[in-house]
Design a protein around this motif. Structure first.
Motif, PDB file in Angstrom:
ATOM      1  N   ASN A  74       1.214  -0.931  -0.441  1.00  0.00           N
ATOM      2  CA  ASN A  74      -0.112  -0.410   0.026  1.00  0.00           C
ATOM      3  C   ASN A  74       0.855   1.429   0.289  1.00  0.00           C
ATOM      4  N   LEU A  75       2.227   1.460   0.409  1.00  0.00           N
ATOM      5  CA  LEU A  75       2.912   2.116   0.438  1.00  0.00           C
ATOM      6  C   LEU A  75       3.649   2.604  -0.833  1.00  0.00           C
ATOM      7  N   GLY A  76       3.465   2.003  -2.538  1.00  0.00           N
ATOM      8  CA  GLY A  76       3.555   2.048  -3.324  1.00  0.00           C
ATOM      9  C   GLY A  76       5.009   1.200  -3.495  1.00  0.00           C
ATOM     10  N   ASN A  77       5.911   1.505  -4.639  1.00  0.00           N
ATOM     11  CA  ASN A  77       6.601   0.525  -5.110  1.00  0.00           C
ATOM     12  C   ASN A  77       8.167   0.390  -4.345  1.00  0.00           C
ATOM     13  N   ASN A  78       8.370   1.188  -3.833  1.00  0.00           N
ATOM     14  CA  ASN A  78      10.062   1.027  -3.167  1.00  0.00           C
ATOM     15  C   ASN A  78       9.503   0.030  -1.824  1.00  0.00           C
ATOM     16  N   PHE A  79       8.864   0.325  -1.367  1.00  0.00           N
ATOM     17  CA  PHE A  79       8.155  -0.620  -0.132  1.00  0.00           C
ATOM     18  C   PHE A  79       7.487  -1.766  -0.584  1.00  0.00           C
ATOM     19  N   ALA A  80       6.816  -2.157  -2.078  1.00  0.00           N
ATOM     20  CA  ALA A  80       5.750  -3.075  -2.529  1.00  0.00           C
ATOM     21  C   ALA A  80       7.418  -4.325  -2.301  1.00  0.00           C
TER      22      ALA A  80
END
Length: 183
Positions: free
Chosen positions: A165-171
């Motif tokens: 849910n936090l976006g690509n860098n965290f996914a």
């Protein structure tokens, strides 16, 4: 920028080694100079509510491991303030606690929506400055609350979904191995 405050989700860093918090998500309920507390929302306990509280007549209500502090206490968060007296609003629409006797009666009468209440044994607590230090050491990733995740019945997906849910860098982190040396 998200900062430490009630209602924030603390997402354990993928390499956090503490067995109480590895791959967990904690709903932060209180954060003050004197200390902080919350509940792990994605670690199912091995007993159900009726097994822990004999007055509860409804079988198989899940209980989650809220944290390693006071493992002889039951806590709950909910979205039913119109039925449950005495709760503390953490963020709009999400409440911590209330009169437990009231909750037991409502459960036994079938009047509570079980998808809008979550029970915990114990809690997660931090002394003054401890959580800030852990955050500064990058043990935790902060996220805005997500009601769907807090009350998600598939607890095994909550940690990964929180990161996604936090976006690509965290996914990308959601797929990191628990022990990279075994990769």
């Amino acid at each position: 920028m998200v900062s430490l405050a009630p209602g924030i989700l603390l997402i354990a860093d993928p390499f956090l080694k503490d067995p109480n918090f590895a791959r967990t998500v904690v709903l932060l309920c209180e954060h003050q100079d004197k200390g902080s507390f919350g509940f792990v929302i994605n670690k199912l306990f091995d007993q159900t509510l009726d097994e822990l509280v004999p007055e509860v007549l409804v079988p198989n209500i899940p209980v989650f491991f809220g944290g390693p502090v006071q493992m002889d206490t039951i806590h709950f968060v909910h979205q039913q303030p119109e039925l449950i007296d005495g709760g503390f609003e953490i963020i709009p629409g999400i409440y911590w606690g209330g009169r437990f006797e009231n909750v037991v009666s409502l459960l036994n009468e079938g009047r509570l929506d079980l998808s809008r209440i979550k029970f915990f044994i114990g809690y997660s607590g931090w002394s003054s400055g401890q959580l800030v230090n852990e955050f500064n050491e990058k043990s935790w990733i902060l996220s805005e609350s997500d009601t769907a995740l807090i009350f998600d019945e598939k607890e095994q997906n909550i940690w990964q979904q929180s990161l996604k849910n936090l976006g690509n860098n965290f996914a990308i982190m959601a797929n990191f191995p628990i022990d990279p040396s075994l990769n």
